[in-house]
Design a protein around this motif. Structure first.
Motif, PDB file in Angstrom:
ATOM      1  N   GLY A  16      -0.202   8.033   5.642  1.00  0.00           N
ATOM      2  CA  GLY A  16      -1.014   6.939   6.154  1.00  0.00           C
ATOM      3  C   GLY A  16      -2.451   7.277   6.478  1.00  0.00           C
ATOM      4  N   GLN A  17      -2.873   8.511   6.225  1.00  0.00           N
ATOM      5  CA  GLN A  17      -4.277   8.834   6.459  1.00  0.00           C
ATOM      6  C   GLN A  17      -5.169   8.138   5.432  1.00  0.00           C
ATOM      7  OE1 GLN A  17      -5.214  13.022   7.404  1.00  0.00           O
ATOM      8  NE2 GLN A  17      -3.013  13.401   7.484  1.00  0.00           N
ATOM      9  N   THR A  18      -4.709   8.093   4.191  1.00  0.00           N
ATOM     10  CA  THR A  18      -5.396   7.326   3.146  1.00  0.00           C
ATOM     11  C   THR A  18      -4.339   6.524   2.396  1.00  0.00           C
ATOM     12  OG1 THR A  18      -5.195   9.133   1.537  1.00  0.00           O
ATOM     13  CG2 THR A  18      -7.210   9.064   2.866  1.00  0.00           C
ATOM     14  N   TRP A  19      -4.767   5.435   1.746  1.00  0.00           N
ATOM     15  CA  TRP A  19      -3.835   4.536   1.085  1.00  0.00           C
ATOM     16  C   TRP A  19      -4.259   4.233  -0.346  1.00  0.00           C
ATOM     17  CZ3 TRP A  19       0.709   3.167   3.295  1.00  0.00           C
ATOM     18  CH2 TRP A  19       0.826   3.313   4.680  1.00  0.00           C
ATOM     19  N   ASP A  68       0.864  -1.179   0.000  1.00  0.00           N
ATOM     20  CA  ASP A  68       0.000   0.000   0.000  1.00  0.00           C
ATOM     21  C   ASP A  68       0.900   1.228   0.000  1.00  0.00           C
ATOM     22  OD1 ASP A  68      -2.179  -1.720   0.288  1.00  0.00           O
ATOM     23  OD2 ASP A  68      -2.224  -1.493   2.475  1.00  0.00           O
ATOM     24  N   ARG A  69       0.418   2.324  -0.616  1.00  0.00           N
ATOM     25  CA  ARG A  69       1.210   3.550  -0.698  1.00  0.00           C
ATOM     26  C   ARG A  69       0.348   4.741  -0.301  1.00  0.00           C
ATOM     27  NH1 ARG A  69       4.205   4.606  -6.327  1.00  0.00           N
ATOM     28  NH2 ARG A  69       2.048   4.584  -7.071  1.00  0.00           N
ATOM     29  N   SER A  70       0.940   5.673   0.439  1.00  0.00           N
ATOM     30  CA  SER A  70       0.193   6.830   0.925  1.00  0.00           C
ATOM     31  C   SER A  70       0.983   8.107   0.701  1.00  0.00           C
ATOM     32  CB  SER A  70      -0.100   6.677   2.431  1.00  0.00           C
ATOM     33  OG  SER A  70      -0.709   7.846   2.942  1.00  0.00           O
ATOM     34  N   SER A  71       0.304   9.142   0.232  1.00  0.00           N
ATOM     35  CA  SER A  71       0.926  10.451   0.046  1.00  0.00           C
ATOM     36  C   SER A  71       0.590  11.403   1.183  1.00  0.00           C
ATOM     37  CB  SER A  71       0.468  11.066  -1.290  1.00  0.00           C
ATOM     38  OG  SER A  71      -0.946  11.199  -1.317  1.00  0.00           O
ATOM     39  N   VAL A 115       6.790   9.586  -0.442  1.00  0.00           N
ATOM     40  CA  VAL A 115       5.560   9.002   0.082  1.00  0.00           C
ATOM     41  C   VAL A 115       5.943   7.996   1.163  1.00  0.00           C
ATOM     42  CG1 VAL A 115       4.290   9.331  -2.065  1.00  0.00           C
ATOM     43  CG2 VAL A 115       5.556   7.220  -1.714  1.00  0.00           C
ATOM     44  N   VAL A 116       4.961   7.291   1.718  1.00  0.00           N
ATOM     45  CA  VAL A 116       5.245   6.166   2.609  1.00  0.00           C
ATOM     46  C   VAL A 116       4.563   4.923   2.057  1.00  0.00           C
ATOM     47  CG1 VAL A 116       5.583   7.552   4.683  1.00  0.00           C
ATOM     48  CG2 VAL A 116       3.284   6.706   4.134  1.00  0.00           C
TER      49      VAL A 116
END
Length: 203
Positions: free
Chosen positions: A155-158, A149-152, A183-184
């Motif tokens: 981690g609030q949305t993926w 999964d990737r979030s910009s 990103v994470v």
């Protein structure tokens, strides 16, 4: 610095410039980088970089794509500080990337985060040279699942289930690689379809 792959050292910062030296055996060698500047955009195996480094021991330039480490080498100044070489790093920050959905490049990669699920190890693998990350599951069985999964927004949305794959033979499997620059990401895996989902921490 250390090289990887089979880099060509050139007179100038573009691929049409004459080759002055070539490491054709693929063995990593130690080099010194005096300075770096923006040059031709180079793409290899889905990796992209437009930064070139000047190697004083060879009096040559090499695409920094072939130097282990971040796309812009920390601690190495702009070649604008050296009048005989010249050039700046203007435009470098936004012109490096990892090719989404490409095969993982394990050269110099390491495990950034890991967790376990029913005896399996789920890993988020990371390559600092390319800023690519991918998921790997170890010690499982056929049917186990793995994805990233990737979030910009930290981690609030993926952006979910990138590179989703299942183990088809043996006990290990991995996803394709995805750009983790700015990103994470996290890796998630299961002990078979419909099983328990476990995700690593974010990186």
């Amino acid at each position: 610095m250390k090289t990887w792959g089979r880099p060509s050292l050139r007179e100038d910062s573009h691929t049409g410039s004459p080759v002055t030296w070539q490491d054709g055996n693929g063995i990593s060698v130690a080099v010194r980088a005096l300075c770096q500047r923006v040059g031709e955009r180079v793409t290899v195996d889905g990796m992209v970089n437009n930064v070139w480094s000047y190697l004083p021991d060879y009096r040559s330039r090499v695409s920094s794509l072939f130097l282990q480490g971040p796309a812009i080498v920390p601690g190495v100044p702009s070649c604008g500080q050296y009048a005989a070489i010249g050039g700046t790093l203007d435009g470098a920050d936004s012109n490096t990337s990892c090719g989404d959905g490409t095969e993982p490049n394990s050269a110099g990669a390491w495990t950034a985060k890991s967790t376990t699920v029913w005896g399996r190890t789920v890993e988020l693998r990371y390559n600092g040279t390319t800023a690519c990350a991918w998921g790997r599951i170890i010690g499982g069985t056929v049917g186990d699942e793995i994805w990233v999964d990737r979030s910009s927004d930290n981690g609030q949305t993926w952006e979910p289930m990138l590179g989703y794959t299942t183990v088809t033979s043996g006990g290990d499997g991995c996803t394709t690689q995805w750009n983790d620059n700015g990103v994470v990401m996290r890796a998630c895996g299961t002990n078979g379809k419909g099983g328990t989902i476990a995700c690593t921490g974010r990186y």
